[in-house]
Structures are given as structure tokens and as C-alpha cells.
Scaffold this active site. Structure first.
Site: not given
Ligand code: F6R
Length: 251
Positions: A137, A66, A142, A135
């Protein structure tokens, strides 16, 4: 089902070893890369081991999950900058093989279609790394995102923007939208490693365990994937019944 390690450092050892083994067995593998706090110790260990073993990473292809809409590659909080800082800038990757969504693309829709198509042209992803949002994702898919979705633009939820505000300066806003690989792009990967560490991930892991596969908790889709593993530290596993996980030692 869940593989549980004592702490973030033993998680990083295990996941980086899995990445190293993939590179050794398939030097031209296609890797799906994630960003975020969870991945930082993993990439650090991977860099260390790759140097020790003098492994060649120049034939690897990567696709990132992303990118924020509106942030260019030179913005310090773009995921392009994150990847340079935590991985790409430290090893001999071939820049032409590193793919990230372009947050400044003129036509975002067209760019998304092209991004999914490019992944398929490269034969799909061999090993996909995932973190998980509080959440549920994965990527920026989402809750409520269709399991059939391909790369698309998403409005970020309030929860995600609050979670990610820790990476931004106080006077900076977390962008309201992002480009993300779709759920189908992710589940098409031949192998998936989802990593979650820290006690703030424990409640969503407990929900994953209690729920059927549902689009309202995106990462429950992994229950259907033949080669998906969930790697946790003790803190993230703290609300799971001990009978459902396998404790693992350091790699
Ligand atoms: C990032 C991504 C997100 C993160 C998720 C967890 O490229 O795709 O899905 O993996 O938000 O983020 P952290 O590791 O910062 O808790």
C-alpha cells in the site's frame, strides 16, 4: 531504478538532502508528507540540516497522505500528533499551510472531496514522500484500490492493522478505517520519492520487481511515473538481484 544505501542513516541523509534542495530551489514548494517509522530518521535529519543552514520553511505548503478515522489532532496516535512530534513542532512552519485529513470530519465524503480539491487549488504536489506497507500500500491505498481514485475513506486491511499495532498501546485498538489521498492524487505529484528500509520490506520489494503494473500491488503504479525514485537500504534490497540497483554512498 532502485537507489540502494548502506543503512537507514545514509538513506535519511540522501532523502533529507533532496528535501533541502527542493526548499532551496522553490521556497514555496508543495510537499506531500508521509508518516510511519520509515520517515522518522528522515525528518530528524531534515530538522537538523534546516537549522544548520538556517533555511526558512515558512512558505512551504504540506499535504499529508492520510489520517485515521475517529482520531482527533490531540490523540497521541493521530498522524497530526505524529507530524507535530517529528517535524512541524521543530521548525518555523506556517500552521495555515499545513494540511492533514480530518479524522473527525462530520461528513467524511465531503471532506475527502474538499481535500483533493484543495491540493489541486495549490497547484498540485511538487515532491511527494512515500513509505510502503508490507502489502504494497501507499498512503492507505490497500491492494485493489483503483489507480484513478481520489481522496477517500478506506477500511484498513488486517495486515495493515497488525503492522501498525506496534505504534498503539497494548489495550488500544488500531482504528478500522482511515482517510487517504487517492492513487491519482499521489501519482499527480511532479516528483515522487518512495522510501523503504528494513528486511520486513524486502519481500514486497521483490514482488514489485517481478510484477507488471497492477492494482493488486498499489506501488507498482510508480513504474509508470516519469519522476519516481525508489530509495532503499541494503536490508530492504536484500531479495533483489544486484544487477537492477544502483549502490549509492552517503549524501
Ligand atoms: C503513512 C503511510 C503509509 C506508510 C506505510 C509504511 O502516512 O502513508 O503508507 O508509509 O505503511 O509505514 P512504516 O514506515 O511505518 O513501515
Amino acid at each position: 531504478m532502485f537507489l540502494v544505501f548502506p543503512d537507514t542513516s545514509t538513506v535519511a541523509d540522501y532523502v533529507s538532502s533532496t528535501l533541502i534542495n527542493t526548499v532551496k530551489s522553490k521556497p514555496n514548494a508543495v510537499l506531500g508528507a508521509a508518516t510511519g517509522g520509515t520517515m522518522e530518521p528522515i525528518y530528524a535529519r531534515f530538522i537538523e540540516k534546516t537549522r544548520q543552514l538556517q533555511l526558512d520553511v515558512s512558505r512551504l505548503t504540506t499535504f499529508n497522505l492520510d489520517e485515521y478515522v475517529g482520531l482527533g489532532v490531540d490523540h497521541s496516535q493521530s498522524y497530526a500528533a505524529y507530524m507535530r512530534e517529528h517535524l512541524f513542532g521543530h521548525l518555523g512552519f506556517n500552521k495555515a499551510r499545513l494540511h492533514l485529513p480530518d479524522g473527525l470530519a462530520e461528513s467524511l465524503e465531503e471532506h475527502c472531496r474538499d481535500y483533493s480539491a484543495r491540493m489541486q487549488q495549490h497547484g498540485g504536489i511538487d515532491l511527494q514522500l512515500l513509505g510502503v506497507g508490507s502489502n504494497g500500500h501507499i498512503g492507505f491505498n490497500e491492494p485493489g484500490t483503483s489507480f484513478d481514485s481520489r481522496c477517500h475513506v478506506v477500511e484498513l486491511s488486517e495486515r495493515t492493522r497488525i503492522d501498525n499495532s506496534r505504534f498503539f498501546a497494548e489495550d488500544e485498538m488500531v482504528p478500522g478505517s482511515a482517510i487517504t489521498m487517492g492513487m491519482k492524487d499521489i501519482t499527480d505529484a511532479r516528483e515522487i520519492l518512495l522510501v523503504a528500509t528494513g528486511e520486513n520490506k524486502a519481500p514486497i520489494l521483490a514482488k514489485y520487481f517481478e510484477s507488471d503494473v497492477t492494482e493488486t500491488i498499489p506501488f507498482t503504479v510508480l513504474k509508470r511515473h516519469p519522476r519516481a525514485r525508489i530509495i532503499l537500504d541494503e536490508a530492504a534490497a536484500s531479495l533483489l538481484p544486484a544487477s537492477v540497483f544502483q549502490r549509492a554512498a552517503a549524501a
